[in-house]
Write a protein that holds these residues in place. Structure first.
Motif, short mmCIF file in Angstrom:
data_model
loop_
_atom_site.label_atom_id
_atom_site.label_comp_id
_atom_site.label_asym_id
_atom_site.label_seq_id
_atom_site.Cartn_x
_atom_site.Cartn_y
_atom_site.Cartn_z
N ILE A 70 -6.03 -3.71 6.46
CA ILE A 70 -5.58 -4.83 5.55
C ILE A 70 -5.11 -6.19 6.20
O ILE A 70 -4.94 -7.13 5.54
CB ILE A 70 -4.43 -4.28 4.48
CG1 ILE A 70 -3.27 -3.87 5.04
CG2 ILE A 70 -5.05 -3.30 3.62
CD1 ILE A 70 -1.90 -3.56 4.41
N LYS A 128 -8.10 1.85 6.03
CA LYS A 128 -8.64 0.20 5.47
C LYS A 128 -7.73 -0.53 6.02
O LYS A 128 -6.41 -0.50 6.30
CB LYS A 128 -8.36 0.33 3.94
CG LYS A 128 -8.85 -1.10 3.36
CD LYS A 128 -8.60 -0.91 1.90
CE LYS A 128 -8.12 -2.30 1.47
NZ LYS A 128 -7.61 -2.10 0.14
N GLU A 174 7.20 -14.07 -2.45
CA GLU A 174 6.79 -14.72 -3.44
C GLU A 174 7.90 -15.21 -4.48
O GLU A 174 8.34 -14.89 -5.58
CB GLU A 174 5.71 -13.86 -4.47
CG GLU A 174 4.80 -13.54 -3.83
CD GLU A 174 3.53 -13.32 -4.45
OE1 GLU A 174 3.46 -13.72 -5.54
OE2 GLU A 174 2.53 -12.59 -3.96
N THR A 222 1.52 -10.80 1.38
CA THR A 222 2.67 -9.99 1.46
C THR A 222 2.93 -9.18 2.75
O THR A 222 3.71 -8.94 3.41
CB THR A 222 2.95 -9.17 0.28
OG1 THR A 222 2.86 -10.17 -0.95
CG2 THR A 222 4.43 -8.45 0.29
N SER A 223 1.59 -8.55 3.13
CA SER A 223 1.50 -7.59 4.10
C SER A 223 1.67 -8.58 5.43
O SER A 223 2.62 -7.87 6.20
CB SER A 223 0.27 -6.98 4.37
OG SER A 223 -0.15 -6.22 2.90
N LYS A 266 7.57 -0.83 3.06
CA LYS A 266 6.52 -1.54 2.10
C LYS A 266 5.17 -1.09 2.51
O LYS A 266 4.69 -0.84 3.52
CB LYS A 266 6.91 -3.05 1.94
CG LYS A 266 8.44 -2.95 1.55
CD LYS A 266 9.04 -4.53 1.47
CE LYS A 266 8.25 -5.31 0.46
NZ LYS A 266 8.42 -6.66 0.26
N GLU A 284 -5.96 5.68 2.82
CA GLU A 284 -5.88 5.89 1.39
C GLU A 284 -6.62 7.21 1.05
O GLU A 284 -7.63 7.61 1.87
CB GLU A 284 -6.77 4.55 0.49
CG GLU A 284 -5.95 3.68 0.51
CD GLU A 284 -7.04 2.44 -0.38
OE1 GLU A 284 -6.44 1.64 -0.83
OE2 GLU A 284 -8.09 2.61 -0.03
N LYS A 290 7.10 -3.32 7.06
CA LYS A 290 5.97 -2.66 6.92
C LYS A 290 6.09 -1.42 7.88
O LYS A 290 6.44 -1.63 8.98
CB LYS A 290 4.99 -3.46 7.08
CG LYS A 290 3.50 -3.04 6.39
CD LYS A 290 3.15 -3.92 5.17
CE LYS A 290 2.03 -3.29 4.65
NZ LYS A 290 2.30 -3.04 3.21
N PRO A 299 -5.39 -15.52 -2.57
CA PRO A 299 -5.69 -15.08 -3.58
C PRO A 299 -4.99 -13.73 -3.62
O PRO A 299 -4.75 -13.00 -2.50
CB PRO A 299 -7.23 -14.74 -3.73
CG PRO A 299 -7.65 -14.85 -2.47
CD PRO A 299 -6.72 -15.70 -1.55
N1 LIG Z 1 1.51 0.43 1.70
C1 LIG Z 1 -0.08 0.14 1.17
N2 LIG Z 1 -0.72 1.46 0.81
C2 LIG Z 1 -1.96 0.94 0.25
N3 LIG Z 1 -2.36 -0.27 -0.01
C3 LIG Z 1 -1.72 -1.11 0.54
C4 LIG Z 1 -0.45 -1.03 1.11
N4 LIG Z 1 0.24 -2.31 1.45
C5 LIG Z 1 -1.01 -3.33 1.17
N5 LIG Z 1 -1.85 -2.47 0.61
C6 LIG Z 1 -3.17 -2.97 -0.01
O1 LIG Z 1 -3.40 -4.11 0.94
C7 LIG Z 1 -3.93 -5.23 0.24
C8 LIG Z 1 -3.26 -6.54 0.45
O2 LIG Z 1 -1.93 -6.18 -0.36
P1 LIG Z 1 -0.71 -7.46 -0.07
O3 LIG Z 1 0.44 -6.96 -1.22
O4 LIG Z 1 -0.43 -7.76 0.97
O5 LIG Z 1 -1.71 -8.57 -1.01
P2 LIG Z 1 -1.01 -10.06 -1.50
O6 LIG Z 1 -2.19 -10.93 -1.05
O7 LIG Z 1 0.56 -10.18 -1.10
O8 LIG Z 1 -1.43 -9.68 -3.08
P3 LIG Z 1 -0.49 -9.94 -4.42
O9 LIG Z 1 -0.39 -11.65 -4.43
O10 LIG Z 1 -1.13 -9.28 -5.42
O11 LIG Z 1 0.79 -9.72 -3.94
C9 LIG Z 1 -4.08 -4.94 -1.33
O12 LIG Z 1 -5.34 -4.22 -1.36
C10 LIG Z 1 -3.20 -3.71 -1.26
O13 LIG Z 1 -3.43 -2.89 -2.24
#
Ligand SMILES: Nc1ncnc2c1ncn2[C@@H]1O[C@H](COP(=O)(O)OP(=O)(O)OP(=O)(O)O)[C@@H](O)[C@H]1O
Length: 634
Positions: free
Chosen positions: A54, A52, A204, A78-79, A634, A40, A88, A72
């Motif tokens: 994730i 960071k 989702e 999603t990641s 993504k 970031e 990804k 939450p």
């Molecule tokens: N390509 C990326 N660039 C920057 N940050 C990312 C990226 N992919 C994921 N993140 C960050 O990683 C964290 C997890 O994201 P993710 O989309 O997997 O969460 P989530 O549990 O699916 O959330 P939501 O339910 O809101 O979709 C978040 O803080 C998101 O901002």
């Protein structure tokens, strides 16, 4: 072409290597110590980056059935789904591997697995059936499936997903009311089910749907999973009737797993840690309250704080729930199974089969072009506006310069003025081309990453289906009207060369617009970026400023001016060998061209066409390169 669809129920496992892999029965997906890191930027203009994690050393096993990834918002569900599905960016994957039936897979998995994105990406001007047929035609091997086979497959998916009533209704666009949200979601699922995949990913799937529609979508997925398929999906906060359909649950919090195991054992697990689920509480809500810290553990000898404090090395900022999960028998069992799988891996056969496209290039080109033309015909406002504008301006130019005389000074002034005006119209009339790739960017990224078609097939389909009907045919109408109204050279050859010049100007302007369109993701940026070169080219067109009097550092820009080449070619074509008279003077067109330092030889005329063709080809090649460079991750 779209109607030339689809398929029988036979398995395609025995197809050639280009056929989607991992067909029935559903595979077991395992992931080992996945660590995914993103970078970031610290500030908007900062050169410094922060890393960071994730996903932090995440491991798990998902068997055929309903596999939910819950947590939450921002927890990384999603990641995790995207990493497993190969969606990804692999650059962020710092450690770990994903195995499908004990075979290591790479991001190529995205080309052969089915992935339903959160915001349904479908062609709005096509009906449900046409969208499904498009998917079937491109993703089922031509050798394996005949048109009637594919049609049968489309019909059976329509039947299975309960889409019969809306099968011939258009999906809908911003301006066209189409099917409902639930039907759209079903259609998106159907687009993937058409290949009869044994592994299905969904991001989702219930987001944006009302409770009943969400329930029916999940029932549908459960029915699919009951046929032995592996269904893996992320979900935020399902109602109880949905939750109880889950076979396996992976609970995420801050990039770590805090529970992975049978969905119906999760409550017992958390109760064992001291959390109490109220009698009528929805378990899904309860788990989210636990992860958010809204529910605290009860005081008991078993509770989590005691367990954590009694654990040897609880590092600062560590998530106590994740620590407890790693100490649980669930994790121990998982680790043992993963070790067993890793030990059994034969390094020689760990890479999945090479995955390619199901259909050949020419077939993809035909189908995508057919869809583009159908889309233009069903959404004809832009084409009508373009045609109307061309006719209107054609008549306007004709009226302004009506029957230009051969007497000076009007003869030269009006002719050159008209040519410049015509070129301006030709170039700026193509501004709408910047929307071409911007408007379909999401659709292209989704379909291209899912293995529907090659980038080259998509690109050429746009060139053939947009460039020719939208940019060449109207040019002839626009060109013909003022030519005769202005009374230009009454010769067939001159008229033909005039039309060629106008077409080349139009094509090179459109190609530049395509390049901009393929390079940016928003209309606003595209409009800014296209206006800039058009205006610069106009200034360096040779009509508004004398190019010889310019600073030498700037005058080179004339070589990139579409306006200059178009204007010069039109002037040579019209003025050469013409004689214009005044009461006392006699001026030839050749004298004027020489005075303007315009080369009036045959090559002088054709070099302008070559230059316009050069601009067109360079822009189209760069546009293609830009399309290939679009970030699909993504
Ligand atoms: N390509 C990326 N660039 C920057 N940050 C990312 C990226 N992919 C994921 N993140 C960050 O990683 C964290 C997890 O994201 P993710 O989309 O997997 O969460 P989530 O549990 O699916 O959330 P939501 O339910 O809101 O979709 C978040 O803080 C998101 O901002």
């Amino acid at each position: 072409m779209l109607d030339e669809v689809v398929v029988n129920e036979q398995s395609s496992t025995d197809a050639d290597e280009s056929v989607p892999c991992f067909q029935t029965p559903g595979p077991t997906v395992t992931f080992h110590q996945i660590r995914y890191r993103i970078k970031e930027r610290l500030g908007m203009f900062s050169c410094q980056w922060r890393e960071k994690d994730i996903l932090k050393d995440v491991s798990g096993i998902m068997n055929p059935g309903m596999n939910a990834i819950m947590g939450p918002t921002g927890s990384g569900k999603t990641s995790l789904l995207d990493v497993i599905a190969g969606r990804k960016d692999p650059k962020g994957l710092k450690s770990g591997q994903v195995l499908v039936d004990n075979t290591i897979v790479t991001s190529d998995l995205r080309l052969c697995s089915a992935y339903v994105v959160q915001n349904d990406i479908l062609m709005g001007t096509l009906t449900v059936r046409e969208n499904l047929a498009f998917s079937a035609n491109l993703r089922l091997s031509l050798k394996e499936y005949s048109s009637s086979d594919k049609e049968m497959r489309v019909n059976s998916v329509i039947q299975e997903l309960g889409l019969k009533d809306c099968a011939d209704t258009k999906i809908g666009t911003m301006f066209l009311r189409g099917v409902s949200g639930g039907e759209k979601k079903r259609c998106s699922i159907g687009m993937e089910l058409i290949t009869s995949p044994s592994l299905l990913f969904l991001d989702e799937p219930t987001t944006g749907l009302d409770a009943n529609t969400a329930n029916s979508i999940m029932e549908l997925l459960q029915n699919i999973s009951k046929k032995g398929k592996t269904v893996i999906f992320s979900i935020h906060q399902p109602r109880y009737s949905i939750f109880r359909q889950f076979d396996h649950l992976t609970l995420m919090n801050k990039g770590e797993i805090i529970y992975a195991g049978a969905a119906d054992k999760a409550i017992i697990y958390f109760e064992d840690l001291g959390y109490k689920c109220e009698p009528f509480n929805n378990p899904a809500d309860f788990f989210l309250d636990v992860t958010n810290g809204t529910i605290r553990p009860h005081k008991s000898s078993n509770n989590i704080s005691e367990k954590c404090s009694s654990s040897e090395e609880m590092v600062d900022n560590e998530n106590p729930l994740a620590v407890m999960y790693r100490k649980s028998p669930y994790f121990t069992k998982l680790k043992d199974r993963l070790t067993e799988i890793s030990d059994g891996l034969d390094p020689e056969v760990t890479k999945g089969d090479k995955i390619g496209y199901a259909t050949p290039f020419y077939y993809q080109l035909l189908l995508v072009s057919g869809r583009t033309i159908r889309n233009i015909l069903r959404n004809p406002q832009t084409s009508y506006a373009q045609l109307f504008l061309n006719i209107f301006f054609g008549i306007l130019v004709g009226l302004i310069y009506y029957q230009i005389p051969h007497t000076l000074p009007e003869a030269l002034q009006n002719r050159t003025g008209a040519f410049f005006f015509l070129v301006i119209n030709m170039v700026f009339g193509n501004l709408s081309a910047v929307e071409l790739f911007v408007s379909e960017r999401e659709l292209f990224i989704h379909e291209n990453s899912s293995g529907f078609y090659r980038t080259s097939a998509y690109f050429l389909s746009k060139v053939f289906a947009d460039l020719i009907p939208n940019r060449i045919l109207p040019v002839f109408i626009f060109s013909a009207i003022p030519y005769f109204m202005m009374g230009l050279k009454p010769e067939v050859e001159a008229f033909f060369l005039y039309c060629v010049t106008m077409s080349m100007v139009s094509l090179s302007a459109v190609s530049l617009a395509f390049l901009v369109s393929a390079s940016v993701g928003s209309f606003a940026m595209a409009n800014i970026l296209i206006a800039l070169p058009y205006v610069f080219m106009m200034v360096f067109g040779g009509f508004l400023v004398n190019l010889n009097s310019m600073l030498s550092g700037l005058s080179w820009l004339k070589w990139a001016s579409i306006f200059r080449y178009g204007y010069n070619a039109l002037a040579i074509n019209e003025l050469k060998d013409q004689v214009f008279t005044d009461n006392l003077t006699r001026v030839t067109g050749d004298m004027y061209l020489d005075h303007q330092e315009i080369d009036r030889s045959a090559w002088g005329f054709w070099e302008n066409q070559v230059a316009l063709a050069g601009i067109m080809f360079v822009c189209l090649i760069l546009a293609y390169v830009q399309l290939c460079r679009i970030n699909r991750w993504k």
